[in-house]
Design a protein around this motif. Structure first.
Motif, PDB file in Angstrom:
ATOM      1  N   PHE A  21       0.854  -1.192   0.000  1.00  0.00           N
ATOM      2  CA  PHE A  21       0.000   0.000   0.000  1.00  0.00           C
ATOM      3  C   PHE A  21       0.887   1.239   0.000  1.00  0.00           C
ATOM      4  CE2 PHE A  21       0.242  -0.880   4.649  1.00  0.00           C
ATOM      5  CZ  PHE A  21       0.742   0.329   5.101  1.00  0.00           C
ATOM      6  N   MET A  22       0.265   2.391  -0.217  1.00  0.00           N
ATOM      7  CA  MET A  22       1.017   3.641  -0.340  1.00  0.00           C
ATOM      8  C   MET A  22       0.278   4.759   0.393  1.00  0.00           C
ATOM      9  SD  MET A  22       2.116   5.540  -3.883  1.00  0.00           S
ATOM     10  CE  MET A  22       0.409   5.900  -4.302  1.00  0.00           C
ATOM     11  N   LEU A  23       1.057   5.647   1.022  1.00  0.00           N
ATOM     12  CA  LEU A  23       0.498   6.821   1.694  1.00  0.00           C
ATOM     13  C   LEU A  23       1.237   8.069   1.232  1.00  0.00           C
ATOM     14  CD1 LEU A  23       0.068   5.806   5.451  1.00  0.00           C
ATOM     15  CD2 LEU A  23      -1.751   6.497   3.908  1.00  0.00           C
ATOM     16  N   ASN A  24       0.506   9.162   1.096  1.00  0.00           N
ATOM     17  CA  ASN A  24       1.104  10.449   0.775  1.00  0.00           C
ATOM     18  C   ASN A  24       0.791  11.435   1.899  1.00  0.00           C
ATOM     19  OD1 ASN A  24       2.175   9.942  -1.958  1.00  0.00           O
ATOM     20  ND2 ASN A  24       0.017   9.633  -2.490  1.00  0.00           N
ATOM     21  N   ASP A  25       1.511  12.551   1.930  1.00  0.00           N
ATOM     22  CA  ASP A  25       1.212  13.593   2.902  1.00  0.00           C
ATOM     23  C   ASP A  25      -0.247  14.009   2.774  1.00  0.00           C
ATOM     24  OD1 ASP A  25       3.683  13.695   4.068  1.00  0.00           O
ATOM     25  OD2 ASP A  25       4.449  15.285   2.790  1.00  0.00           O
ATOM     26  N   GLY A  26      -0.902  14.139   3.906  1.00  0.00           N
ATOM     27  CA  GLY A  26      -2.315  14.517   3.904  1.00  0.00           C
ATOM     28  C   GLY A  26      -3.262  13.341   3.907  1.00  0.00           C
TER      29      GLY A  26
ATOM     30  N   GLN B  31       2.051  11.333  26.820  1.00  0.00           N
ATOM     31  CA  GLN B  31       2.838  10.703  25.752  1.00  0.00           C
ATOM     32  C   GLN B  31       2.269  11.069  24.380  1.00  0.00           C
ATOM     33  OE1 GLN B  31       5.149   7.394  26.842  1.00  0.00           O
ATOM     34  NE2 GLN B  31       4.053   6.067  25.439  1.00  0.00           N
ATOM     35  N   MET B  32       0.944  11.102  24.287  1.00  0.00           N
ATOM     36  CA  MET B  32       0.294  11.480  23.037  1.00  0.00           C
ATOM     37  C   MET B  32       0.583  12.947  22.696  1.00  0.00           C
ATOM     38  SD  MET B  32      -3.743  11.098  22.027  1.00  0.00           S
ATOM     39  CE  MET B  32      -3.779   9.340  22.352  1.00  0.00           C
ATOM     40  N   SER B  33       0.586  13.811  23.713  1.00  0.00           N
ATOM     41  CA  SER B  33       0.888  15.224  23.513  1.00  0.00           C
ATOM     42  C   SER B  33       2.292  15.397  22.937  1.00  0.00           C
ATOM     43  CB  SER B  33       0.774  15.992  24.829  1.00  0.00           C
ATOM     44  OG  SER B  33      -0.534  15.929  25.344  1.00  0.00           O
ATOM     45  N   LYS B  34       3.261  14.682  23.523  1.00  0.00           N
ATOM     46  CA  LYS B  34       4.637  14.759  23.029  1.00  0.00           C
ATOM     47  C   LYS B  34       4.732  14.300  21.578  1.00  0.00           C
ATOM     48  CE  LYS B  34       8.347  13.837  25.225  1.00  0.00           C
ATOM     49  NZ  LYS B  34       9.427  13.132  25.945  1.00  0.00           N
ATOM     50  N   LEU B  35       3.976  13.252  21.261  1.00  0.00           N
ATOM     51  CA  LEU B  35       3.995  12.719  19.899  1.00  0.00           C
ATOM     52  C   LEU B  35       3.456  13.752  18.907  1.00  0.00           C
ATOM     53  CD1 LEU B  35       4.440  10.251  18.044  1.00  0.00           C
ATOM     54  CD2 LEU B  35       2.112   9.546  18.563  1.00  0.00           C
ATOM     55  N   LEU B  36       2.343  14.397  19.240  1.00  0.00           N
ATOM     56  CA  LEU B  36       1.753  15.392  18.346  1.00  0.00           C
ATOM     57  C   LEU B  36       2.663  16.611  18.207  1.00  0.00           C
ATOM     58  CD1 LEU B  36      -2.003  15.322  19.455  1.00  0.00           C
ATOM     59  CD2 LEU B  36      -0.906  14.042  17.607  1.00  0.00           C
ATOM     60  N   LEU B  37       3.307  17.008  19.292  1.00  0.00           N
ATOM     61  CA  LEU B  37       4.179  18.178  19.265  1.00  0.00           C
ATOM     62  C   LEU B  37       5.448  17.923  18.447  1.00  0.00           C
ATOM     63  CD1 LEU B  37       3.797  19.258  22.990  1.00  0.00           C
ATOM     64  CD2 LEU B  37       3.071  20.596  21.005  1.00  0.00           C
ATOM     65  N   SER B  38       5.844  16.652  18.318  1.00  0.00           N
ATOM     66  CA  SER B  38       7.037  16.322  17.531  1.00  0.00           C
ATOM     67  C   SER B  38       6.766  16.372  16.025  1.00  0.00           C
ATOM     68  CB  SER B  38       7.561  14.940  17.915  1.00  0.00           C
ATOM     69  OG  SER B  38       6.640  13.925  17.512  1.00  0.00           O
ATOM     70  N   LYS B  39       5.487  16.448  15.626  1.00  0.00           N
ATOM     71  CA  LYS B  39       5.066  16.586  14.219  1.00  0.00           C
ATOM     72  C   LYS B  39       5.779  15.598  13.288  1.00  0.00           C
ATOM     73  CE  LYS B  39       4.323  21.512  15.016  1.00  0.00           C
ATOM     74  NZ  LYS B  39       4.768  22.890  14.721  1.00  0.00           N
ATOM     75  N   PRO B  40       5.600  14.294  13.516  1.00  0.00           N
ATOM     76  CA  PRO B  40       6.284  13.307  12.670  1.00  0.00           C
ATOM     77  C   PRO B  40       5.775  13.321  11.235  1.00  0.00           C
ATOM     78  CG  PRO B  40       4.686  12.236  14.100  1.00  0.00           C
ATOM     79  CD  PRO B  40       4.754  13.652  14.538  1.00  0.00           C
ATOM     80  N   ASP B  41       6.615  12.832  10.310  1.00  0.00           N
ATOM     81  CA  ASP B  41       6.234  12.775   8.894  1.00  0.00           C
ATOM     82  C   ASP B  41       5.114  11.770   8.670  1.00  0.00           C
ATOM     83  OD1 ASP B  41       8.275  14.614   7.943  1.00  0.00           O
ATOM     84  OD2 ASP B  41       9.699  13.043   8.463  1.00  0.00           O
ATOM     85  N   ILE B  42       5.190  10.669   9.400  1.00  0.00           N
ATOM     86  CA  ILE B  42       4.109   9.674   9.333  1.00  0.00           C
ATOM     87  C   ILE B  42       3.738   9.311  10.775  1.00  0.00           C
ATOM     88  CG2 ILE B  42       5.803   7.800   8.976  1.00  0.00           C
ATOM     89  CD1 ILE B  42       3.541   6.280   7.506  1.00  0.00           C
ATOM     90  N   LEU B  43       2.466   9.470  11.093  1.00  0.00           N
ATOM     91  CA  LEU B  43       1.960   9.282  12.456  1.00  0.00           C
ATOM     92  C   LEU B  43       1.242   7.939  12.538  1.00  0.00           C
ATOM     93  CD1 LEU B  43       1.546  10.616  15.227  1.00  0.00           C
ATOM     94  CD2 LEU B  43      -0.453  11.780  14.289  1.00  0.00           C
ATOM     95  N   LEU B  44       1.734   7.050  13.403  1.00  0.00           N
ATOM     96  CA  LEU B  44       1.142   5.725  13.595  1.00  0.00           C
ATOM     97  C   LEU B  44       0.435   5.697  14.956  1.00  0.00           C
ATOM     98  CD1 LEU B  44       4.142   3.465  12.472  1.00  0.00           C
ATOM     99  CD2 LEU B  44       2.262   4.306  11.059  1.00  0.00           C
ATOM    100  N   LEU B  45      -0.860   5.469  14.949  1.00  0.00           N
ATOM    101  CA  LEU B  45      -1.646   5.461  16.182  1.00  0.00           C
ATOM    102  C   LEU B  45      -2.357   4.119  16.319  1.00  0.00           C
ATOM    103  CD1 LEU B  45      -3.288   9.006  15.896  1.00  0.00           C
ATOM    104  CD2 LEU B  45      -1.251   8.384  17.200  1.00  0.00           C
ATOM    105  N   ASP B  46      -2.040   3.401  17.388  1.00  0.00           N
ATOM    106  CA  ASP B  46      -2.645   2.087  17.636  1.00  0.00           C
ATOM    107  C   ASP B  46      -3.756   2.249  18.667  1.00  0.00           C
ATOM    108  OD1 ASP B  46      -3.285  -0.544  17.999  1.00  0.00           O
ATOM    109  OD2 ASP B  46      -1.225  -1.237  18.269  1.00  0.00           O
ATOM    110  N   GLU B  47      -5.005   2.280  18.191  1.00  0.00           N
ATOM    111  CA  GLU B  47      -6.201   2.443  19.023  1.00  0.00           C
ATOM    112  C   GLU B  47      -6.068   3.623  19.995  1.00  0.00           C
ATOM    113  OE1 GLU B  47      -8.410  -0.960  20.307  1.00  0.00           O
ATOM    114  OE2 GLU B  47      -7.006  -2.328  19.345  1.00  0.00           O
ATOM    115  N   PRO B  48      -5.828   4.830  19.485  1.00  0.00           N
ATOM    116  CA  PRO B  48      -5.691   5.997  20.374  1.00  0.00           C
ATOM    117  C   PRO B  48      -6.981   6.332  21.091  1.00  0.00           C
ATOM    118  CG  PRO B  48      -5.915   6.717  18.103  1.00  0.00           C
ATOM    119  CD  PRO B  48      -5.770   5.214  18.063  1.00  0.00           C
TER     120      PRO B  48
END
Length: 632
Positions: free
Chosen positions: A22-27, A171-188
């Motif tokens: 599969f493929m993902l793009n920004d946005g 931990q979630m706040s830190k993750l969002l503030l780090s602004k990763p290129d690809i965000l992986l969330l397991d049952e947030p």
């Protein structure tokens, strides 16, 4: 672009993933769905590089920053909440420090060569600072923390003072503030109450980079995802579009797969019959062996097993309670100096379905424990009515299961006698099938234990059910069955939940917990949110504080020609919507064919779908605008 190409993975002899691509793009915002055990979390670990697949490759841009919401805490518990979040800005603060240092040196340095060096340093540092995409670290951190439910007066509190759920929010706040290129969330959604979840949805909708998340929350997926990736039978099915459209497409796909399976099985049986016939003749043995080899090489069509959708569960009822099932009068509860509930009053009547909602830590679970009799209250009165038979599912229900028993032995030991013979069927409804029923409880995951506890619950009779967060770790199919069971349950029920889909259309009365007391609403959660004319409870309260004056809306009377023109625009928008939806469906039908999807025309078709979806959004906006104008 972020992509997985031809990923396959074996665990011993167990083939978990087969040529996953599969493929993902920004946005892009993609929901990764599938049954528990299908390999969703494993796929995340492959993307992160924690697991190396047997075949295939993970394609990521150079220096790609992958952000993953871990279930394990990696926090310095002596630090405050705000200081912990500001750790994300170490590079920014270091550059700012060097800038200040060079700016101070600028005012004292007299040597021309050194002055030029300082000016060059300042120029380079300013370029570096602008590339970090940081405006105001304290303001950004405050916005995220407040959105996820923290009060400003908590920001200096140490991490050690928080419960596990609130630590997860840090931990979630830190993750969002780090602004990763690809965000992986397991049952947030498991870690958030309704208010925080609504804010989180709004945040993710505008997240500019790639998002891939695992969720069993239908409402959460419907509001965010514009791509659906479904894992099943070792394969992945990708769909470009919203969740409700995916369901329509899936129904069509399953019908085609079923027909292909039936046709192939018919053909296989015919060939097997011929092979058996030829094997009986010495002159045709070699021919039969050759035909068998060819038949063995045929790739078998597999149909997705959705057996649980055909299984229903019911909460069994016994006896008839009095009219008043629960009466709470001026009830108070404190833990040492921490006051949780003060002067709470409520009454639950026979046959009512009641929801307790509100932020975590507001006393919802405390009150149901008081009602169930598992904890005492400090003052007031909590009383059950005449002939009330309680069945209570607590958040930690799975922790009291006997580790020494098997899954089947557990339900057989806890169920009422008349449900003994139906134990296997009940377990199947909660995704325990085949040899799974002989697993020891000690080897089950937290999610499996939770599902086993729920299976035991539906095997015990009552006339008053108390469910505290029953949907945690349940997949979409199990949740759908649970909701139907709640609707059909003829007894009285209280449910504590953050799952909006479960609460929608199944609840008569909603009690909202806030500031140690409760507020009664005659309707389900959707009614409560609509009553506020906002999807955010906090936004509603702010607007109420700003003005208590009733606002009178005056409807404008339109002239005949103006109405005619508006109706023409509505008709035009409706035709555009129908046309674009038809075009999107035609392209999606083509993409169902794997050969077309992987052909040179595939990427162009995917691009075309994105353009048409944007056009569809615009057409829907136009329709809504003209209809609103017509209605005044």
């Amino acid at each position: 672009m972020y992509a997985l190409r031809d990923i396959s993975l074996y665990f011993g002899s167990h083939h978990l993933l087969d040529n996953i691509s599969f493929m993902l793009n920004d946005g892009d915002k993609a929901a990764l769905i599938g049954r528990n055990g299908a390999g969703k979390t494993t796929l995340f670990k492959i993307i992160k590089g924690d697991i190396t697949p047997d075949t295939g490759e993970v394609l990521m841009p150079k220096n790609c920053n992958i952000g993953y919401l871990s279930q394990h805490f990696n926090l310095d518990e002596t630090k405050g909440i705000m200081d912990t979040c500001l750790e994300c800005y170490e590079e920014y603060f270091e550059v700012q420090r060097l800038l200040d240092e060079n700016n101070n040196a600028l005012g004292t340095e007299k040597d021309e060569q050194k002055l030029n060096e300082i000016l060059n340093n300042i120029s380079d540092l300013n370029i570096k600072l602008s590339s970090l995409d940081v405006n105001n670290p304290h303001a950004e951190s405050s916005r995220i923390l407040r959105g996820l439910g923290f009060r400003e007066d908590q920001f200096s509190d140490p991490i050690s003072s928080l419960s596990g759920g609130w630590k997860m929010r840090v931990q979630m706040s830190k993750l969002l503030l780090s602004k990763p290129d690809i965000l992986l969330l397991d049952e947030p959604d498991n870690h958030l109450d309704i208010e925080a979840l609504i804010w989180f949805e709004k945040y993710l909708k505008t997240y500019p980079k790639a998002l891939l998340f695992i969720s069993h929350d239908v409402q959460f997926m419907s509001n965010i995802a514009n791509n659906i990736f479904e894992l099943g039978n070792k394969k992945i099915f990708t769909f470009k579009g919203k969740y409700h459209k995916y369901l329509e497409s899936k129904a069509i796909r399953q019908e085609k797969e079923k027909q292909a399976y039936v046709n192939q099985q018919k053909e296989i049986k015919q060939k097997e019959k011929i092979i058996t016939k030829f094997m009986a003749k010495a002159t045709k043995t070699k021919m039969a062996q050759s035909m068998k080899k060819q038949l063995d090489k045929v790739e078998r069509v597999e149909i997705e097993s959705d057996d649980v959708t055909n299984i229903s569960i019911k909460f069994p009822v016994t006896g008839s309670s009095g009219k008043v099932v629960v009466k709470v009068e001026n009830a108070c509860k404190s833990y040492d100096d921490h006051h949780v509930l003060e002067d709470v009053n409520l009454e639950v009547l026979k046959g009512q379905k009641v929801a307790f909602v509100g932020q975590n830590g507001q006393g919802k679970s405390t009150l149901v424990k008081m009602i169930a009799g598992s904890i005492d209250y400090n003052s007031g009165n909590v009383e059950l009515g005449h002939n009330v038979i309680v069945n209570y599912f607590s958040q930690d229900q799975s922790e009291v299961l006997d580790d020494k028993l098997t899954v089947l032995e557990t339900i057989e030991s806890l169920c009422d006698p008349e449900f003994y013979t139906a134990s296997r069927k009940t377990l199947g409804a909660f995704s325990f099938s085949g040899d799974d029923v002989h697993k020891k409880v000690s080897v089950l995951s937290g999610g499996e234990k939770s599902r086993l506890a729920m299976a035991c619950l539906v095997s015990q009779k009552s006339n008053f059910m108390i469910l505290d967060e029953p949907t945690n770790h349940l997949d979409i199919h199990s949740k759908a069955m649970l909701k139907q069971a709640i609707i059909e349950y003829p007894g009285t029920l209280i449910i504590v939940s953050h799952d909006r889909d479960i609460l929608k259309g199944s609840i008569d009365v909603t009690y909202e917990f806030r500031d140690r007391t409760v507020t009664k609403h005659l309707g389900d959660l959707e009614y409560v949110l609509n009553k506020r004319d906002s999807q955010d409870i906090r936004e509603f309260e702010v607007s109420q504080d700003e003005s208590n004056k009733p606002k009178v809306k005056v409807k404008k009377v339109l002239g005949y020609q103006e109405q005619k023109a508006i109706n023409r625009n509505i008709s035009k928008a409706e035709k555009a919507i129908a046309r674009i939806e038809k075009e999107i469906k035609e392209i999606n039908d083509k993409l169902l064919d794997v050969t077309f999807y992987n052909s040179p025309e595939g990427p162009a078709a995917l691009k075309s779908i994105k353009e048409k979806e944007e056009a569809l959004d615009k057409a829907n906006e136009d329709w809504d605008k003209w209809v609103t104008k017509l209605e005044g």
